[in-house]
Design a protein around this motif. Structure first.
Motif, PDB file in Angstrom:
ATOM      1  N   MET A 100     -31.284  33.450  20.341  1.00  0.00           N
ATOM      2  CA  MET A 100     -30.408  33.130  21.464  1.00  0.00           C
ATOM      3  C   MET A 100     -29.618  31.865  21.152  1.00  0.00           C
ATOM      4  N   PHE A 101     -28.352  31.875  21.557  1.00  0.00           N
ATOM      5  CA  PHE A 101     -27.483  30.719  21.362  1.00  0.00           C
ATOM      6  C   PHE A 101     -26.719  30.429  22.648  1.00  0.00           C
ATOM      7  N   LEU A 102     -26.163  29.234  22.699  1.00  0.00           N
ATOM      8  CA  LEU A 102     -25.295  28.832  23.803  1.00  0.00           C
ATOM      9  C   LEU A 102     -23.883  28.726  23.250  1.00  0.00           C
ATOM     10  N   ALA A 103     -22.945  29.446  23.864  1.00  0.00           N
ATOM     11  CA  ALA A 103     -21.546  29.370  23.436  1.00  0.00           C
ATOM     12  C   ALA A 103     -20.943  28.064  23.942  1.00  0.00           C
ATOM     13  N   LEU A 104     -20.118  27.454  23.092  1.00  0.00           N
ATOM     14  CA  LEU A 104     -19.577  26.131  23.406  1.00  0.00           C
ATOM     15  C   LEU A 104     -18.098  26.079  23.050  1.00  0.00           C
ATOM     16  N   GLN A 105     -17.292  25.654  23.993  1.00  0.00           N
ATOM     17  CA  GLN A 105     -15.867  25.440  23.735  1.00  0.00           C
ATOM     18  C   GLN A 105     -15.636  23.949  23.551  1.00  0.00           C
ATOM     19  N   ILE A 106     -15.162  23.558  22.374  1.00  0.00           N
ATOM     20  CA  ILE A 106     -14.937  22.145  22.069  1.00  0.00           C
ATOM     21  C   ILE A 106     -13.444  21.861  22.123  1.00  0.00           C
ATOM     22  N   GLU A 107     -13.081  20.823  22.885  1.00  0.00           N
ATOM     23  CA  GLU A 107     -11.670  20.527  23.119  1.00  0.00           C
ATOM     24  C   GLU A 107     -11.286  19.157  22.558  1.00  0.00           C
ATOM     25  N   ASN A 108     -10.507  18.397  23.302  1.00  0.00           N
ATOM     26  CA  ASN A 108      -9.950  17.136  22.821  1.00  0.00           C
ATOM     27  C   ASN A 108     -10.965  15.993  22.868  1.00  0.00           C
ATOM     28  N   PRO A 109     -10.781  14.985  22.001  1.00  0.00           N
ATOM     29  CA  PRO A 109     -11.672  13.811  22.043  1.00  0.00           C
ATOM     30  C   PRO A 109     -11.437  12.980  23.300  1.00  0.00           C
ATOM     31  N   ILE A 110     -12.494  12.281  23.736  1.00  0.00           N
ATOM     32  CA  ILE A 110     -12.414  11.417  24.918  1.00  0.00           C
ATOM     33  C   ILE A 110     -12.870  10.010  24.551  1.00  0.00           C
ATOM     34  N   ALA A 111     -11.949   9.070  24.607  1.00  0.00           N
ATOM     35  CA  ALA A 111     -12.243   7.631  24.492  1.00  0.00           C
ATOM     36  C   ALA A 111     -13.197   7.290  23.348  1.00  0.00           C
ATOM     37  N   LYS A 112     -13.036   7.932  22.214  1.00  0.00           N
ATOM     38  CA  LYS A 112     -13.848   7.668  21.020  1.00  0.00           C
ATOM     39  C   LYS A 112     -15.346   7.915  21.234  1.00  0.00           C
ATOM     40  N   LEU A 113     -15.685   8.612  22.307  1.00  0.00           N
ATOM     41  CA  LEU A 113     -17.093   8.908  22.591  1.00  0.00           C
ATOM     42  C   LEU A 113     -17.519  10.252  22.023  1.00  0.00           C
ATOM     43  N   GLY A 114     -16.556  11.112  21.749  1.00  0.00           N
ATOM     44  CA  GLY A 114     -16.843  12.457  21.269  1.00  0.00           C
ATOM     45  C   GLY A 114     -15.779  13.414  21.772  1.00  0.00           C
ATOM     46  N   TYR A 115     -16.124  14.696  21.774  1.00  0.00           N
ATOM     47  CA  TYR A 115     -15.179  15.721  22.203  1.00  0.00           C
ATOM     48  C   TYR A 115     -15.577  16.285  23.565  1.00  0.00           C
ATOM     49  N   LEU A 116     -14.586  16.499  24.410  1.00  0.00           N
ATOM     50  CA  LEU A 116     -14.846  17.193  25.661  1.00  0.00           C
ATOM     51  C   LEU A 116     -15.262  18.624  25.328  1.00  0.00           C
ATOM     52  N   ALA A 117     -16.348  19.083  25.902  1.00  0.00           N
ATOM     53  CA  ALA A 117     -16.850  20.429  25.613  1.00  0.00           C
ATOM     54  C   ALA A 117     -17.278  21.112  26.906  1.00  0.00           C
ATOM     55  N   GLN A 118     -17.280  22.442  26.858  1.00  0.00           N
ATOM     56  CA  GLN A 118     -17.680  23.256  28.008  1.00  0.00           C
ATOM     57  C   GLN A 118     -18.688  24.296  27.553  1.00  0.00           C
ATOM     58  N   LYS A 119     -19.844  24.320  28.212  1.00  0.00           N
ATOM     59  CA  LYS A 119     -20.825  25.366  27.930  1.00  0.00           C
ATOM     60  C   LYS A 119     -20.304  26.676  28.507  1.00  0.00           C
ATOM     61  N   LYS A 120     -20.409  27.747  27.709  1.00  0.00           N
ATOM     62  CA  LYS A 120     -19.798  29.013  28.112  1.00  0.00           C
ATOM     63  C   LYS A 120     -20.792  30.135  28.386  1.00  0.00           C
ATOM     64  N   GLY A 121     -22.079  29.887  28.190  1.00  0.00           N
ATOM     65  CA  GLY A 121     -23.053  30.917  28.524  1.00  0.00           C
ATOM     66  C   GLY A 121     -23.977  31.290  27.374  1.00  0.00           C
ATOM     67  N   LYS A 122     -24.937  32.167  27.683  1.00  0.00           N
ATOM     68  CA  LYS A 122     -25.976  32.562  26.730  1.00  0.00           C
ATOM     69  C   LYS A 122     -25.594  33.841  25.985  1.00  0.00           C
ATOM     70  N   VAL A 123     -25.858  33.845  24.673  1.00  0.00           N
ATOM     71  CA  VAL A 123     -25.555  35.009  23.838  1.00  0.00           C
ATOM     72  C   VAL A 123     -26.744  35.284  22.915  1.00  0.00           C
ATOM     73  N   ARG A 124     -26.817  36.533  22.396  1.00  0.00           N
ATOM     74  CA  ARG A 124     -27.960  36.926  21.558  1.00  0.00           C
ATOM     75  C   ARG A 124     -27.479  37.715  20.346  1.00  0.00           C
ATOM     76  N   ILE A 125     -28.038  37.400  19.176  1.00  0.00           N
ATOM     77  CA  ILE A 125     -27.708  38.130  17.948  1.00  0.00           C
ATOM     78  C   ILE A 125     -28.338  39.522  18.007  1.00  0.00           C
ATOM     79  N   ILE A 126     -27.526  40.561  17.773  1.00  0.00           N
ATOM     80  CA  ILE A 126     -28.055  41.933  17.811  1.00  0.00           C
ATOM     81  C   ILE A 126     -28.005  42.626  16.446  1.00  0.00           C
ATOM     82  N   ARG A 127     -27.205  42.104  15.520  1.00  0.00           N
ATOM     83  CA  ARG A 127     -27.158  42.701  14.179  1.00  0.00           C
ATOM     84  C   ARG A 127     -26.661  41.663  13.182  1.00  0.00           C
ATOM     85  N   LEU A 128     -27.212  41.720  11.966  1.00  0.00           N
ATOM     86  CA  LEU A 128     -26.828  40.750  10.944  1.00  0.00           C
ATOM     87  C   LEU A 128     -26.549  41.438   9.615  1.00  0.00           C
TER      88      LEU A 128
END
Length: 260
Positions: A100-128
């Motif tokens: 299981m993984f958490l999808a993450l959208q990474i956007e613009n940097p904020i005040a040299k603290l890091g990148y603004l990000a948004q959690k997008k939900g839970k996903v699961r690997i079904i084939r590799l």
């Protein structure tokens, strides 16, 4: 004889009723009512949406696992629950089916603290395959898109409590203090239920579940006024994600926050 038996039976019933409804019985009932009241006052302060769909400052290395395409990319760019997509890593990269993984959208940097990000939900690997994988969306938050990243999913526990409210009892410098640096709204103001980011985090000792009073000080020589209360829902190194529990005025960027 029959009459004596009836009298004795009546006395027995009265004794039983007195035991049940007497002082001891009433006390037990009152305890149950009191427990029910306490339970009603307390509730999960942090929801699943707070834990797996909120914003944050991503202050780590950019994740290696990335969404490179989707099964229905010719039809629509946005992916929702039960859709499948493809990632740039496979079994030779150490991944396993069922992870299981958490999808993450990474956007613009904020005040040299890091990148603004948004959690997008839970996903699961079904084939590799060797260096590519197929992943299914279990529970999305809005939309998941090509270009989003995946990070390992961690099950989190909610915090049970109640809104402690806000007042002017806290003195400046009495406890950990920070500022609101970002609001997750389109209007540069936030109200009850909205997410925000503050400039103190785990390195300063801040913990998930702590509540903080929101203060506003209009001018340096003015006293500050308590305008709301918030709860910490996620912490990073130097920042944290919070949700406004209650407020009497709209929360703004630059407002002061202080741990209770």
């Amino acid at each position: 004889m029959k009459r004596s038996f009836l009298v004795l039976a009546g006395v027995s019933v009265l004794v039983v009723l007195s035991l049940f409804f007497g002082p001891a019985g009433l006390s037990a009932q009152e305890n149950q009512v009191q427990k029910a009241k306490i339970f009603a006052e307390e509730y999960p302060l942090i929801s699943d949406s707070d834990m797996y769909c909120s914003i944050l400052i991503w202050d780590q290395k950019i994740p290696e696992i990335k969404i490179i395409g989707s099964e229905r990319e010719d039809e629509r760019a946005m992916m929702v629950d039960s859709d499948t997509f493809y990632i740039n890593k496979g079994k030779e990269d150490g991944l396993d089916v069922g992870q299981m993984f958490l999808a993450l959208q990474i956007e613009n940097p904020i005040a040299k603290l890091g990148y603004l990000a948004q959690k997008k939900g839970k996903v699961r690997i079904i084939r590799l395959e060797d260096h590519v994988g197929v992943v299914k969306i279990e529970k999305s938050c809005g939309d998941i898109q090509v270009g989003n990243y995946l990070i390992p999913f961690e099950e989190k526990e909610t915090v049970i409590g109640k809104d402690l409210g806000y007042n002017n009892n806290l003195k400046p410098g009495e406890s950990l203090t920070g500022q609101v640096i970002y609001l997750d709204t389109d209007f540069n103001i936030a109200a009850t239920g909205h997410w925000a980011l503050i400039n103190v985090g785990a390195e300063q000792g801040l913990k998930v579940g702590q509540q903080m009073t929101i203060f506003r000080q209009k001018k340096p020589n003015y006293p500050r006024e308590a305008i709301g209360n918030l709860v910490v829902i996620d912490t990073q190194k130097k920042t944290a994600t919070v949700r406004v529990l209650s407020c009497r005025e709209a929360v703004e960027k630059g407002d002061i926050v202080q741990v209770k």
